[in-house]
Enzyme design. Structure first.
Site, short mmCIF file in Angstrom:
data_model
loop_
_atom_site.label_atom_id
_atom_site.label_comp_id
_atom_site.label_asym_id
_atom_site.label_seq_id
_atom_site.Cartn_x
_atom_site.Cartn_y
_atom_site.Cartn_z
N GLU A 248 4.94 12.68 -0.53
CA GLU A 248 5.58 12.09 -1.71
C GLU A 248 5.02 12.69 -3.00
OE1 GLU A 248 6.64 7.59 -0.07
OE2 GLU A 248 4.76 7.98 -1.13
N SER B 246 0.71 5.84 -4.09
CA SER B 246 1.47 7.04 -4.46
C SER B 246 1.97 6.95 -5.89
CB SER B 246 2.64 7.24 -3.50
OG SER B 246 2.18 7.53 -2.20
N GLU C 24 2.10 1.44 -3.90
CA GLU C 24 1.13 1.39 -5.00
C GLU C 24 0.36 2.69 -5.19
OE1 GLU C 24 -0.39 -0.77 -7.51
OE2 GLU C 24 1.72 -1.30 -7.40
N CYS D 44 -6.43 6.19 6.10
CA CYS D 44 -5.12 5.71 5.66
C CYS D 44 -4.02 6.08 6.65
CB CYS D 44 -4.80 6.29 4.28
SG CYS D 44 -3.18 5.83 3.66
N ALA E 4 0.83 -1.21 0.00
CA ALA E 4 0.00 0.00 0.00
C ALA E 4 0.86 1.26 0.00
CB ALA E 4 -0.93 -0.01 1.21
#
Length: 408
Positions: free
Chosen positions: A361, A246, A244, A352, A241
């Site tokens: 990011e 980002s 993937e 999240c 997670a």
């Protein structure tokens, strides 16, 4: 309509037309009713929830469990994973979820994530250097392979101190698992990831360090605060997670900006707009169209529709984000939109865990690309963007970019 309806007789909206334009599907269904009983491509019956108001409420409803033990037979349950990969936060509620979340939460607080800013910037600059060299010697380059994939993978793999030579293999297995060409390929990818993570845990247990995985192993071995399967599953979830989502937001976000040149020009003129642009991208172009499946622990009613306990419920984030009752002109991409609140990172208990890291990011990625490549454009010619599309997600696996002509 009741849950006993034959799956074969249910509407099947996720065909080729949906792949070509998923938002048209959601728009049509949402106009007909806020909740639909439909069949997935594999024939599984699910309840599809489409309105923003209902999706938001459903994400926080404790009666809608992510624990597959509450699922009735015949519904959609997600990936069939071994226990050492399946015992993760996405399959846990209440006390178990909070127990594991507390073990890793300190690594993803805004304060701790801020300490990673310099490292993320340095990683983005290094990748930009390599991309610049590639574009200097070739007519185009794949932004996914050269930048969008390695940036978040490097950051999250560094958190767990995954050996650098092992990272490309993990990325390949993850891509195969999420976009398999058949059951055999899926099984092979899952087995390889399982084997790799068991080996990684064993190696770190023998030679601990100061990384997050070492801390989790200590919590397992000395504090007995999680099981061995939970330990391996946490490492799996953080790696998968954490890289993937980002990756897809960086690539899909840049493509969205290419498709809206006025918005791209505004960002180039004022990079200070990047944070609010990221929020609009999370609303408008998030790759995950569905939240993780839920199973009612008791009969529930959503928007006047009774859903029996144990049935599969899919809360459609992509539909919620284009709901005209929630967002004015919802299909318009507008980085100046005053209300950019969204559900892309979840709501309630399952918000999240890595949201601060993901935001940083994506912001750094866009800043770096806009600054380093002021003439970057979508490549023309035989190389075209390639989508990985399913009923769950819509992300790029290739994004060819080029350096455009200088302005005269």
């Amino acid at each position: 309509m009741t849950s006993t309806a034959s799956a074969a007789a249910l509407p099947q909206p996720f065909g080729p037309a949906h792949v070509a334009d998923p938002h048209a599907t959601y728009r049509r269904l949402r106009a007909q009713a806020p909740v639909h009983r439909v069949a997935l491509p594999d024939g599984s019956p699910v309840w599809l929830v489409l309105r923003e108001e209902d999706v938001r409420a459903g994400l926080s409803d404790p009666r809608l469990s992510v624990d597959k033990r509450h699922a009735a037979g015949g519904g959609y349950r997600g990936f069939d994973l071994p226990p050492a990969l399946d015992a993760n936060l996405l399959n846990m509620d209440a006390e178990d979820h909070l127990r594991l979340r507390r073990l890793v939460s300190q690594a993803f607080t805004p304060r701790h994530v801020e300490t990673l800013r310099g490292h993320i910037r340095a990683t983005a600059e290094r990748l930009a250097d390599a991309l610049e060299q590639e574009l200097a010697s070739a007519p185009c380059a794949d932004l996914v392979a050269a930048f969008a994939n390695p940036l978040p993978l490097t950051v999250v793999a560094d958190l767990l101190a995954v050996p650098v030579p092992d990272r490309p293999a993990f990325s390949t297995w993850a891509n195969t698992m999420l976009d398999p060409s058949g059951r055999e390929q899926l099984a092979t990818a899952v087995a390889e990831i399982h084997r790799f993570l068991l080996g990684l845990v064993a190696a770190r247990r023998a030679n601990p360090g100061t990384d997050l995985l070492s801390a989790l192993i200590t919590a397992r071995d000395e504090g007995d605060r999680l099981s061995e399967d939970e330990l391996v599953s946490l490492a799996f979830l953080i790696l998968l997670a954490g890289s993937e989502n980002s990756r897809h937001l960086i690539s899909t976000g840049l493509l969205t900006l290419f498709q809206h040149p006025g918005q791209l020009a505004a960002l180039r003129a004022d990079p200070g707009l990047v944070p609010q642009a990221v929020e609009e991208l999370l609303r408008h172009a998030h790759p995950n169209h569905m939240a993780i499946r839920r199973f009612p622990t008791q009969d529930v009613e959503i928007a006047g529709t009774r859903i029996p306990a144990g049935d599969t419920v899919l809360l459609c984030l992509a539909s919620a984000h284009r709901d005209p009752d929630r967002y004015p002109d919802p299909d318009r991409f507008d980085i100046h939109r005053s209300d950019k609140a969204h559900l892309a990172l979840g709501q309630g208990m399952h918000y999240c865990l890595g949201a601060p890291l993901a935001r940083m990011e994506i912001q750094i990625a866009l800043h770096t690309l806009l600054e380093r490549f002021p003439r970057l454009v979508l490549a023309t010619g035989p190389e075209q963007p390639v989508w990985r599309t399913s009923f769950r997600s819509h992300g790029l696996t290739r994004l060819p970019v080029a350096v455009g002509a200088s302005e005269s």
